[in-house]
Enzyme design. Structure first.
Site, mmCIF file in Angstrom:
data_model
loop_
_atom_site.group_PDB
_atom_site.id
_atom_site.type_symbol
_atom_site.label_atom_id
_atom_site.label_comp_id
_atom_site.label_asym_id
_atom_site.label_seq_id
_atom_site.Cartn_x
_atom_site.Cartn_y
_atom_site.Cartn_z
ATOM 1 N N PRO A 97 0.914 -1.475 0.190
ATOM 2 C CG PRO A 97 -0.579 -1.496 2.014
ATOM 3 C CD PRO A 97 0.530 -1.801 1.668
ATOM 4 N N GLY A 101 2.553 3.783 5.372
ATOM 5 C CA GLY A 101 3.854 3.536 6.478
ATOM 6 C C GLY A 101 4.546 1.863 6.130
ATOM 7 N N GLY A 103 6.782 1.495 3.989
ATOM 8 C CA GLY A 103 8.029 1.598 3.142
ATOM 9 C C GLY A 103 7.903 1.603 1.706
ATOM 10 C CB SER A 104 5.127 2.054 -0.513
ATOM 11 O OG SER A 104 4.695 2.454 -1.886
ATOM 12 C CB ALA A 106 12.446 2.643 0.846
ATOM 13 C CB ALA A 107 9.859 -1.685 -1.166
ATOM 14 C CG ASP A 148 10.833 3.734 5.966
ATOM 15 O OD1 ASP A 148 10.346 3.508 7.174
ATOM 16 O OD2 ASP A 148 9.647 3.706 5.362
HETATM 17 O O1 PMV Z 1 8.080 5.753 6.095
HETATM 18 P P1 PMV Z 1 6.882 5.858 7.048
HETATM 19 O O2 PMV Z 1 5.669 6.302 7.082
HETATM 20 O O3 PMV Z 1 6.878 3.708 8.212
HETATM 21 O O4 PMV Z 1 7.939 6.473 8.164
HETATM 22 C C1 PMV Z 1 9.304 6.338 8.229
HETATM 23 C C2 PMV Z 1 8.943 6.329 10.287
HETATM 24 C C3 PMV Z 1 9.513 7.296 10.225
HETATM 25 O O5 PMV Z 1 10.244 7.381 11.736
HETATM 26 C C4 PMV Z 1 8.191 8.281 10.771
HETATM 27 C C5 PMV Z 1 9.628 8.580 10.464
HETATM 28 C C6 PMV Z 1 12.041 7.868 9.249
HETATM 29 O O6 PMV Z 1 11.944 8.609 8.559
HETATM 30 O O7 PMV Z 1 11.624 7.602 10.618
#
Ligand code: PMV
Length: 309
Positions: A97, A101, A103-104, A106-107, A148
């Site tokens: 999704p 949250g 990590g789409s 980065a993946a 991430d």
């Molecule tokens: O990409 P997300 O939505 O899982 O956010 C990463 C986690 C945070 O701690 C909110 C941001 C970060 O850079 O670590």
């Protein structure tokens, strides 16, 4: 054609505080993945086909697009490897999704970089890839901690502290989780900026919250590595309360957390940037299906069962 993929991730404990140097625990979700296929084509230029990511198609690289994460990934791979190439198409698809949250971003970057390296016949170490994806993450997040890209590139559970070499997280017994997706996309950049505003407005109070999160992460790491899930659940729910105090929960997330607990979860919390996206519930094999069902009845658009080993 060359194909590569990369997993989704969840943050078990410590999101947001991790941006300020506190530790955090995260794990890959290998059943959900982003895929990149690189195909040679006869037309000159590089095109990226990414219908699911709302990208204008195709994304050309001939102009200087550095505010496009997908194009930037390609550009960084070509620079890092010293290769020049054109006449290829990159097709993306993903089960992860978006803006939830998991990590789409980065993946997808990791999958593109790996597929492109394979196509070019060059290798890149995980460390170099991790640094490259971190550069791209800055576009998504502004000030990312790097958690991430680290958990996604290495595809292993980690104990992570910003700027340090990540330590492996090794559960003594498998950790069973149900992920509930609110179906509401939310910007991590906005959530991180919201926490920054709270921090600037009341540094003392927010520092106390970070100190408690730091202790939770330290205790959780120990419980995970010694295998005591019931106490871990209490820490998880407390971490959610602290994230609420940081303003990064939402009515939907709070509702799903309550529903999971009422259905027998040992603990539950939002996971990732928050304000939407996903939550996680700590379960046992016996309570998994009841918790998943309760989450769906309470508005989760999707539930995913996962195990951390
Ligand atoms: O990409 P997300 O939505 O899982 O956010 C990463 C986690 C945070 O701690 C909110 C941001 C970060 O850079 O670590």
């Amino acid at each position: 054609m060359t194909q590569a993929s990369a997993p989704a991730k969840i943050i078990l404990f410590g999101e947001h505080a991790v941006v300020y140097g506190c530790p955090a625990l995260a794990a890959p979700v290998s059943s959900l993945r982003a895929y990149a296929d690189v195909v040679a084509q006869s037309n000159p230029g590089i095109v990226i086909h990414a219908p699911a990511f709302g990208q204008a198609l195709p994304v050309g690289l001939d102009v200087d697009i550095v505010d496009n994460a997908l194009a930037l990934t390609v550009r960084l791979v070509l620079t890092a490897t010293g290769k020049t190439t054109d006449a290829l198409a990159i097709h993306l698809h993903s089960d992860i999704p978006i803006a939830s949250g998991m990590g789409s971003g980065a993946a997808v970057s990791t999958a593109i970089a790996r597929a492109l390296c394979a196509h070019l016949g060059v290798s890149m170490t995980d460390q170099a890839l991790n640094e490259l994806v971190y550069e791209v993450e800055k576009l998504h997040h502004g000030n990312p901690s790097g958690i991430d890209n680290t958990v996604i590139v290495y595809e292993k559970p980690v104990y992570f502290v910003r700027g340090q070499i990540p330590a492996p997280l090794t559960p003594k017994t498998p950790i069973h989780l149900v992920i509930g997706d609110t179906g509401r996309a939310a910007s991590t950049r906005d959530a991180v900026a919201g926490v920054r505003a709270r921090y600037d407005a009341d540094t003392v109070a927010v520092s106390h919250i970070f100190a408690e999160i730091r202790q939770i992460v330290t205790d959780a790491r120990q419980l995970i590595e010694t295998g005591t899930p019931a106490q871990l659940g209490v820490l998880m729910t407390r971490n959610h309360e602290l994230l609420r105090a940081l303003t990064v929960s939402s009515p939907e997330l709070d509702h799903l957390v309550k529903a999971a607990l009422a259905a027998g979860a040992l603990g539950a919390k939002l996971s990732g940037g928050g304000r939407g996206g996903i939550m996680i519930a700590l379960v046992t094999p016996e309570t998994t299906s009841a918790v998943a069902q309760a989450l769906r009845h309470s508005g989760a658009v999707k539930t995913i069962e996962t195990e951390i080993t």
